[in-house]
Scaffold this active site. Structure first.
Site, PDB file in Angstrom:
ATOM      1  N   GLN A  52       0.829  -1.207   0.000  1.00 31.76           N
ATOM      2  CA  GLN A  52       0.000   0.000   0.000  1.00 31.76           C
ATOM      3  C   GLN A  52       0.864   1.258   0.000  1.00 31.76           C
ATOM      4  OE1 GLN A  52      -2.218   0.532   3.628  1.00 31.76           O
ATOM      5  NE2 GLN A  52      -3.735   1.854   2.680  1.00 31.76           N
ATOM      6  N   GLY A  53       0.663   2.134  -0.962  1.00 27.60           N
ATOM      7  CA  GLY A  53       1.420   3.373  -1.050  1.00 27.60           C
ATOM      8  C   GLY A  53       0.570   4.575  -0.689  1.00 27.60           C
ATOM      9  N   GLU A 104     -10.383  -1.547   5.057  1.00 25.24           N
ATOM     10  CA  GLU A 104      -9.216  -1.814   5.898  1.00 25.24           C
ATOM     11  C   GLU A 104      -9.579  -1.723   7.377  1.00 25.24           C
ATOM     12  OE1 GLU A 104      -4.654  -0.162   6.650  1.00 25.24           O
ATOM     13  OE2 GLU A 104      -6.091   1.074   5.567  1.00 25.24           O
ATOM     14  N   SER A 106      -4.833   7.102  12.240  1.00 29.87           N
ATOM     15  CA  SER A 106      -4.643   7.068  13.690  1.00 29.87           C
ATOM     16  C   SER A 106      -5.982   7.132  14.414  1.00 29.87           C
ATOM     17  CB  SER A 106      -3.752   8.236  14.133  1.00 29.87           C
ATOM     18  OG  SER A 106      -4.461   9.451  14.033  1.00 29.87           O
ATOM     19  N   GLU A 114      -6.866   8.949  16.801  1.00 28.90           N
ATOM     20  CA  GLU A 114      -7.314  10.323  17.006  1.00 28.90           C
ATOM     21  C   GLU A 114      -8.127  10.811  15.802  1.00 28.90           C
ATOM     22  OE1 GLU A 114      -4.014   9.405  19.639  1.00 28.90           O
ATOM     23  OE2 GLU A 114      -4.255   9.219  17.472  1.00 28.90           O
TER      24      GLU A 114
END
Length: 400
Positions: free
Chosen positions: A126-127, A248, A385, A387
């Site tokens: 994954q880029g 994902e 993240s 957050e």
């Protein structure tokens, strides 16, 4: 949502268990259940075993090679994978780029890439993340400039990706690239499929706290990519990226694996301590385990509710699964180290890599726990993240 297990579901569970008992190699089971390191050959071997059975992509539509299982059957399958100790099917091809290709790709892309993902002929990475563009992914700087010559339409890609998991093994990378710098940053991004063997690509290792080479930096220096490898429309990549991230984040919850690790934690904390009773008999520690088990049960019900709504792809509720799933995973590793005590501290790299049958500390159960703890510090960061996930929840679900 009906949570009752039918006779057909029980028969399906028995079928899956029988297959794993017969087909899961003992060396792979040992590595997974003991938190030892898996190499590329391990992942590929198990992928191909499942592919021969037709079980490697349960979430895919049947017309592309999926199983046609119900949401409950898919949940049972994931639980049985965890119980048996199967290596994970790496998500980058099967669960991440494949749904994007199915939803937005050309027929030629579907015909070429999907069978190769199913067979593991192509290993994907994954880029997405870049230095300075992690949680704020839309700030990415990697550029793709379109041109044309005697060899046809193409893009010239320049830039850098980072934290690229297992890129050292990859044949292909799906990449977010900037194709327009004159518009709002989310509107100038495209989604490219790039052959990792193309001249101009350099992969450099990043060794993590657990001393494993799992992630990498990937550099693009005038990398030529056929325009046919653009997924969907130019400058619409942000839409496709959000679609992918929903898939994902749902998978990151990993309820089955956490249930297995909870059992491991209980067994570990039932061992007699030197000069005392098992740690699980201590009321304070037992309360920590009980609280964690309740959280895991609640997460499982939430996952089943999301899976039951099979008519649409995962939405912002996937952020809830990602936050709670990763927090539970990290808490499990913390309590395991606490339960093992000093026996978890020595770091035996040779044992983790399989170069030695038994650990130097004479406690094979405890020896991998510190490396496992270090590795799982990343779960609350990757996939967006936690957050950022809380921001998504507050805006998209709570309307704040």
């Amino acid at each position: 949502m009906d949570l009752n297990t039918t006779d057909d579901d029980l028969a399906f569970r028995d079928q899956v268990r029988a297959f794993f008992d017969a087909e899961l190699p003992a060396d792979l089971r040992r590595k997974v259940l003991n938190h030892l390191r898996l190499d590329k050959a391990d992942y590929v071997r198990w992928h191909k075993i499942l592919a021969r059975q037709g079980w490697v992509a349960p979430g895919w539509p049947v017309e592309f090679g999926g199983t046609g299982w119900t949401p409950v059957q898919r949940h049972i399958f994931e639980e049985e994978c965890a119980r048996a100790g199967t290596p994970p099917i790496l998500p980058f091809g099967v669960n991440m780029v494949a749904p994007v290709i199915m939803a937005f790709g050309s027929q030629e892309q579907k015909d070429h890439f999907l069978p190769r993902i199913l067979s593991c002929e192509d290993w994907w990475c994954q880029g997405y993340s870049e230095p300075g563009a992690g949680s704020d992914l839309a700030s990415l700087k990697t550029t793709a400039v379109r041109g044309s010559d005697a060899d046809g339409d193409h893009y010239i890609v320049n830039g850098q990706k980072t934290w690229t998991t297992l890129a050292q093994h990859a044949d292909m990378i799906f990449c977010l690239v900037r194709t327009d710098t004159g518009v709002r940053k989310q509107e100038g991004i495209s989604f490219l499929l790039i052959d990792m063997h193309t001249p101009g690509i350099t992969v450099r290792p990043i060794v993590m706290l657990d001393e494993d080479h799992e992630v990498n930096e990937v550099f693009f220096d005038n990398v030529r990519v056929p325009a046919a490898n653009l997924v969907g429309q130019e400058n619409r990549g942000w839409t496709y990226a959000k679609y992918l991230l929903g898939h994902e984040r749902t998978g990151i919850a990993a309820v089955g694996r956490s249930k297995r690790e909870l059992g491991r934690l209980k067994r570990l904390s039932m061992r007699e301590q030197k000069g005392g009773r098992p740690l699980l008999e201590d009321p304070l520690f037992a309360a920590k385990v009980a609280d964690l088990e309740i959280e895991l049960m609640a997460l499982e019900m939430t996952v089943l509710r999301v899976l039951a709504d099979a008519a649409r792809p995962p939405g912002p509720e996937a952020s809830v699964l990602k936050v709670r799933g990763t927090e539970i995973q990290q808490r499990l590793t913390e309590l395991m180290v606490e339960a093992a005590g000093p026996m978890a501290l020595p770091f035996d790299e040779d044992y983790l890599a399989g170069a030695r049958e038994h650990s130097l500390v004479d406690d094979d159960f405890a020896a991998p726990l510190l490396a496992h703890y270090f590795n799982y510090r990343k779960t609350s960061i990757y996939g967006g993240s936690n957050e950022i996930q809380r921001n998504i929840i507050s805006q998209m679900i709570l309307g704040l």
